[in-house]
Write a protein that holds these residues in place. Structure first.
Motif, PDB file in Angstrom:
ATOM      1  N   GLN A   7       0.726  -1.245   0.204  1.00  0.00           N
ATOM      2  CA  GLN A   7      -0.199   0.092   0.001  1.00  0.00           C
ATOM      3  C   GLN A   7       0.882   1.381   0.107  1.00  0.00           C
ATOM      4  O   GLN A   7       0.631   2.396  -0.785  1.00  0.00           O
ATOM      5  N   ALA A  11       1.083   4.002  -3.011  1.00  0.00           N
ATOM      6  CA  ALA A  11       0.926   5.470  -2.675  1.00  0.00           C
ATOM      7  C   ALA A  11       2.082   6.440  -3.122  1.00  0.00           C
ATOM      8  O   ALA A  11       2.136   7.152  -3.667  1.00  0.00           O
ATOM      9  N   CYS A  14       1.944   6.363  -6.937  1.00  0.00           N
ATOM     10  CA  CYS A  14       0.747   7.319  -7.446  1.00  0.00           C
ATOM     11  C   CYS A  14       1.322   8.904  -7.190  1.00  0.00           C
ATOM     12  O   CYS A  14       1.043   9.786  -8.255  1.00  0.00           O
ATOM     13  N   ASP A  23      -1.087  11.060  -9.409  1.00  0.00           N
ATOM     14  CA  ASP A  23      -2.370  10.994  -8.937  1.00  0.00           C
ATOM     15  C   ASP A  23      -2.583  11.105  -7.311  1.00  0.00           C
ATOM     16  O   ASP A  23      -2.178  10.276  -6.791  1.00  0.00           O
ATOM     17  N   TRP A  24      -2.530  12.251  -6.949  1.00  0.00           N
ATOM     18  CA  TRP A  24      -2.372  12.598  -5.458  1.00  0.00           C
ATOM     19  C   TRP A  24      -3.862  12.018  -4.965  1.00  0.00           C
ATOM     20  O   TRP A  24      -3.603  11.594  -3.746  1.00  0.00           O
ATOM     21  N   ASN A  25      -4.720  12.118  -5.529  1.00  0.00           N
ATOM     22  CA  ASN A  25      -6.077  11.386  -4.781  1.00  0.00           C
ATOM     23  C   ASN A  25      -5.959  10.008  -4.389  1.00  0.00           C
ATOM     24  O   ASN A  25      -6.003   9.578  -3.524  1.00  0.00           O
ATOM     25  N   GLU A  26      -5.375   9.332  -5.825  1.00  0.00           N
ATOM     26  CA  GLU A  26      -4.897   7.664  -5.341  1.00  0.00           C
ATOM     27  C   GLU A  26      -3.857   7.492  -4.444  1.00  0.00           C
ATOM     28  O   GLU A  26      -3.956   6.698  -3.500  1.00  0.00           O
ATOM     29  N   ALA A  27      -2.968   8.434  -4.313  1.00  0.00           N
ATOM     30  CA  ALA A  27      -1.848   8.558  -3.342  1.00  0.00           C
ATOM     31  C   ALA A  27      -2.320   8.374  -2.014  1.00  0.00           C
ATOM     32  O   ALA A  27      -2.153   7.627  -1.204  1.00  0.00           O
ATOM     33  N   ARG A  29      -5.399   7.785  -0.855  1.00  0.00           N
ATOM     34  CA  ARG A  29      -6.306   6.516  -0.522  1.00  0.00           C
ATOM     35  C   ARG A  29      -5.392   5.478  -0.299  1.00  0.00           C
ATOM     36  O   ARG A  29      -5.685   5.022   0.751  1.00  0.00           O
ATOM     37  N   TRP A  30      -4.287   5.184  -0.898  1.00  0.00           N
ATOM     38  CA  TRP A  30      -3.334   4.123  -0.448  1.00  0.00           C
ATOM     39  C   TRP A  30      -2.419   4.660   0.919  1.00  0.00           C
ATOM     40  O   TRP A  30      -2.343   3.659   1.495  1.00  0.00           O
ATOM     41  N   GLY A  55      -4.345  16.238  -2.760  1.00  0.00           N
ATOM     42  CA  GLY A  55      -4.894  14.680  -2.966  1.00  0.00           C
ATOM     43  C   GLY A  55      -6.365  14.724  -2.038  1.00  0.00           C
ATOM     44  O   GLY A  55      -6.998  13.770  -2.297  1.00  0.00           O
TER      45      GLY A  55
END
Length: 170
Positions: A7, A11, A14, A23-27, A29-30, A55
């Motif tokens: 994970q 992160a 990403c 992709d800070w949003n995905e980072a 999330r992880w 993000g």
């Protein structure tokens, strides 16, 4: 623990855009998944993302919560950021005594390389003279100068009293 490591790695990939579109949003999330599983560095990174609004929606209270979690789990950079947040009232109320306590904890526990890295980052950002520094800038900048000087001269114990002086003067 392998899931948490994966994970964290996802992160980081990403957030940095390593081989994928950044992709800070995905980072976020992880990092949240790894932080929820107890990873101190992920909690720290998630806290900094909330503090910067990267993000995630900027939320100083969430930043404070995750930075406390990272500091309590022993992530070395977290006590410095936490002390700054407490001194600045970011996500919590201003508490000079608690800020000094976290700076002291950082002094006593941190790897000198971490302190150097944090102090170096402060100096890199201060190429321009600040004519009227805020109380927070005085605490943050002065604290790292005191830490850096004390560690370079082998006088780590002196730094805490310098920090108290900075807080009284600010």
């Amino acid at each position: 623990h392998g899931g948490v490591d994966a994970q964290f790695l996802l992160a980081t990939i990403c957030g940095a855009g390593l081989g994928v579109a950044q992709d800070w949003n995905e980072a976020a999330r992880w990092f949240r998944a790894a932080a929820d599983a107890g990873d101190a560095e992920s909690a720290y990174r998630l806290g900094t993302m909330y503090l910067a609004g990267r993000g995630v929606t900027r939320d100083a209270s969430e930043a404070y919560k995750w930075t406390v979690a990272a500091a309590e789990k022993g992530f070395p950079q977290a006590p410095f950021v936490l002390a700054y947040m407490i001194a600045a009232g970011e996500g919590t109320t201003v508490d000079d005594g608690a800020a000094v306590a976290w700076y002291r904890r950082a002094i006593s526990a941190a790897d000198p390389r971490v302190i150097g890295e944090m102090a170096g980052g402060m100096y890199d950002r201060s190429d321009t003279l600040i004519a009227n520094p805020t109380r927070e800038q005085l605490l943050y900048g002065g604290a790292f100068q005191a830490l850096s000087q004390a560690l370079s001269t082998g006088q780590g114990g002196v730094a805490a009293s310098r920090l108290e002086t900075l807080i009284v003067l600010a």
